[in-house]
Design a protein around this motif. Structure first.
Motif, mmCIF file in Angstrom:
data_model
loop_
_atom_site.group_PDB
_atom_site.id
_atom_site.type_symbol
_atom_site.label_atom_id
_atom_site.label_comp_id
_atom_site.label_asym_id
_atom_site.label_seq_id
_atom_site.Cartn_x
_atom_site.Cartn_y
_atom_site.Cartn_z
ATOM 1 N N LEU A 31 0.847 -1.191 0.000
ATOM 2 C CA LEU A 31 0.000 0.000 0.000
ATOM 3 C C LEU A 31 0.886 1.246 0.000
ATOM 4 C CD1 LEU A 31 -2.697 -1.074 2.586
ATOM 5 C CD2 LEU A 31 -2.860 -1.071 0.110
ATOM 6 N N PRO A 32 0.446 2.332 -0.630
ATOM 7 C CA PRO A 32 1.268 3.548 -0.655
ATOM 8 C C PRO A 32 1.327 4.201 0.718
ATOM 9 C CG PRO A 32 -0.860 3.961 -1.640
ATOM 10 C CD PRO A 32 -0.789 2.481 -1.380
ATOM 11 N N ASP A 33 2.409 4.951 0.942
ATOM 12 C CA ASP A 33 2.520 5.726 2.170
ATOM 13 C C ASP A 33 1.464 6.823 2.150
ATOM 14 O OD1 ASP A 33 4.697 4.213 2.993
ATOM 15 O OD2 ASP A 33 6.105 5.514 1.930
ATOM 16 N N LEU A 34 1.136 7.337 3.333
ATOM 17 C CA LEU A 34 0.120 8.378 3.432
ATOM 18 C C LEU A 34 0.759 9.700 3.827
ATOM 19 C CD1 LEU A 34 -2.722 6.448 5.286
ATOM 20 C CD2 LEU A 34 -2.496 6.878 2.849
ATOM 21 N N SER A 35 0.239 10.785 3.248
ATOM 22 C CA SER A 35 0.695 12.116 3.609
ATOM 23 C C SER A 35 0.092 12.481 4.969
ATOM 24 C CB SER A 35 0.271 13.119 2.535
ATOM 25 O OG SER A 35 -1.130 13.247 2.529
ATOM 26 N N PRO A 36 0.563 13.559 5.596
ATOM 27 C CA PRO A 36 0.008 13.944 6.904
ATOM 28 C C PRO A 36 -1.496 14.192 6.892
ATOM 29 C CG PRO A 36 2.033 15.147 6.485
ATOM 30 C CD PRO A 36 1.703 14.390 5.229
ATOM 31 N N ASP A 37 -2.049 14.601 5.722
ATOM 32 C CA ASP A 37 -3.491 14.832 5.677
ATOM 33 C C ASP A 37 -4.279 13.594 5.242
ATOM 34 O OD1 ASP A 37 -2.533 14.937 3.125
ATOM 35 O OD2 ASP A 37 -3.642 16.719 2.522
ATOM 36 N N ILE A 41 0.520 8.775 -1.137
ATOM 37 C CA ILE A 41 1.638 9.373 -1.862
ATOM 38 C C ILE A 41 2.153 8.325 -2.837
ATOM 39 C CG2 ILE A 41 3.947 10.369 -1.693
ATOM 40 C CD1 ILE A 41 3.246 11.083 1.226
ATOM 41 N N TYR A 42 1.946 8.561 -4.117
ATOM 42 C CA TYR A 42 2.401 7.635 -5.143
ATOM 43 C C TYR A 42 3.712 8.136 -5.747
ATOM 44 C CZ TYR A 42 -2.250 5.630 -4.853
ATOM 45 O OH TYR A 42 -3.392 5.036 -4.399
ATOM 46 N N PRO A 43 4.553 7.239 -6.255
ATOM 47 C CA PRO A 43 5.781 7.694 -6.915
ATOM 48 C C PRO A 43 5.458 8.435 -8.208
ATOM 49 C CG PRO A 43 5.655 5.277 -6.895
ATOM 50 C CD PRO A 43 4.447 5.796 -6.196
ATOM 51 N N SER A 44 6.393 9.294 -8.640
ATOM 52 C CA SER A 44 6.185 10.059 -9.873
ATOM 53 C C SER A 44 6.275 9.137 -11.080
ATOM 54 C CB SER A 44 7.219 11.170 -9.985
ATOM 55 O OG SER A 44 8.493 10.605 -10.213
ATOM 56 N N VAL A 45 5.925 9.660 -12.229
ATOM 57 C CA VAL A 45 5.965 8.887 -13.473
ATOM 58 C C VAL A 45 7.384 8.433 -13.762
ATOM 59 C CG1 VAL A 45 5.616 9.030 -15.964
ATOM 60 C CG2 VAL A 45 3.921 9.982 -14.425
ATOM 61 N N THR A 46 8.370 9.318 -13.579
ATOM 62 C CA THR A 46 9.758 8.928 -13.855
ATOM 63 C C THR A 46 10.244 7.872 -12.872
ATOM 64 O OG1 THR A 46 10.531 10.838 -12.609
ATOM 65 C CG2 THR A 46 10.440 11.059 -14.992
ATOM 66 N N GLU A 47 9.773 7.907 -11.641
ATOM 67 C CA GLU A 47 10.165 6.884 -10.671
ATOM 68 C C GLU A 47 9.527 5.535 -10.992
ATOM 69 O OE1 GLU A 47 10.709 9.798 -6.800
ATOM 70 O OE2 GLU A 47 8.832 8.744 -7.103
ATOM 71 N N ARG A 48 8.321 5.542 -11.543
ATOM 72 C CA ARG A 48 7.626 4.293 -11.836
ATOM 73 C C ARG A 48 8.039 3.652 -13.144
ATOM 74 N NH1 ARG A 48 1.456 5.712 -11.270
ATOM 75 N NH2 ARG A 48 2.243 7.794 -11.567
ATOM 76 N N TYR A 49 8.191 4.428 -14.196
ATOM 77 C CA TYR A 49 8.315 3.861 -15.534
ATOM 78 C C TYR A 49 9.668 4.044 -16.205
ATOM 79 C CZ TYR A 49 3.278 3.725 -15.008
ATOM 80 O OH TYR A 49 2.021 3.496 -14.552
ATOM 81 N N PHE A 50 10.590 4.792 -15.590
ATOM 82 C CA PHE A 50 11.877 5.068 -16.209
ATOM 83 C C PHE A 50 13.009 4.499 -15.366
ATOM 84 C CE2 PHE A 50 9.137 8.157 -18.128
ATOM 85 C CZ PHE A 50 9.656 8.389 -19.385
ATOM 86 N N THR A 51 14.070 4.052 -16.031
ATOM 87 C CA THR A 51 15.308 3.666 -15.367
ATOM 88 C C THR A 51 16.239 4.858 -15.481
ATOM 89 O OG1 THR A 51 14.981 1.382 -16.059
ATOM 90 C CG2 THR A 51 17.181 2.008 -15.328
ATOM 91 N N THR A 52 16.800 5.297 -14.370
ATOM 92 C CA THR A 52 17.615 6.507 -14.357
ATOM 93 C C THR A 52 19.091 6.152 -14.288
ATOM 94 O OG1 THR A 52 15.857 7.723 -13.274
ATOM 95 C CG2 THR A 52 18.056 8.662 -13.131
ATOM 96 N N TYR A 53 19.869 6.801 -15.170
ATOM 97 C CA TYR A 53 21.320 6.677 -15.175
ATOM 98 C C TYR A 53 21.894 8.061 -14.924
ATOM 99 C CZ TYR A 53 20.232 2.298 -17.492
ATOM 100 O OH TYR A 53 19.724 1.070 -17.798
ATOM 101 N N VAL A 54 22.932 8.141 -14.098
ATOM 102 C CA VAL A 54 23.581 9.411 -13.797
ATOM 103 C C VAL A 54 24.919 9.431 -14.510
ATOM 104 C CG1 VAL A 54 24.513 10.883 -11.977
ATOM 105 C CG2 VAL A 54 22.414 9.618 -11.596
ATOM 106 N N THR A 55 25.175 10.502 -15.256
ATOM 107 C CA THR A 55 26.418 10.629 -16.006
ATOM 108 C C THR A 55 27.505 11.234 -15.122
ATOM 109 O OG1 THR A 55 25.867 12.831 -16.807
ATOM 110 C CG2 THR A 55 25.113 10.971 -18.131
#
Length: 170
Positions: A31-37, A41-55
């Motif tokens: 289950l997703p984490d909950l905000s204070p209210d 809180i779901y991950p962003s699109v880049t966190e869900r669907y993209f693999t990130t490489y740092v140059t």
């Protein structure tokens, strides 16, 4: 056949008693984490669907499984360090045949796209501290399909979370 003796498997009722679920887990579904209210809180699109490489120059290359790449700044980039000068402007390359702002892509084969090499300049970033603009490089050999024109009016988006601060889509 193996000669190693193994312990007998526990009975199903005993196995259920030994199993403890982590908080926030229901079976195998996280289950997703909950905000204070109380909102999830779901991950962003880049966190869900993209693999990130740092140059090596602290730029992030977000690669989707379909081959689309988004170029941005890595969290380790000096422009995003705490206490760094605020970003005041982003100027895309527009001074030669590789004019990214005049990029008009058409059709299935993306005709009209600007081809860039890893050492080609994509954009220059200016800060409130002044000085020379900081260059941002393509970091990959690809066709530029789209440029994030929102960065021209809102340069502070360049380092933002949530995937809104990408430079070009290649």
């Amino acid at each position: 056949m193996c000669d190693v003796e193994s312990e007998p498997e526990p009975a199903p009722a005993a196995a259920a008693a030994d199993c403890e679920e982590a908080p926030g887990d229901v079976g195998t579904t996280r289950l997703p984490d909950l905000s204070p209210d109380g909102w999830p809180i779901y991950p962003s699109v880049t966190e869900r669907y993209f693999t990130t490489y740092v140059t090596s120059n602290h730029q992030a290359l977000h690669v989707h499984s379909n081959g689309i790449c988004l170029l941005g700044l890595a969290p380790s980039h000096p422009l995003l360090a705490p206490g760094a000068a605020r970003i005041t402007g982003v100027a895309f390359r527009d001074h030669d045949a590789k004019n990214l702002l005049a990029n008009e892509v058409r059709g299935k084969r993306k005709s009209g796209a600007v081809f860039v090499l890893p050492r080609d300049l994509v954009a220059s970033v200016t800060t409130e501290a002044g000085g020379d603009p900081l260059p941002l490089w393509a970091c990959v050999r690809a066709n530029v399909i789209e440029v994030n024109r929102r960065l021209i009016e809102e340069p502070e988006l360049l380092g933002s979370a949530g995937g809104r601060g990408w430079l070009p889509g290649v």
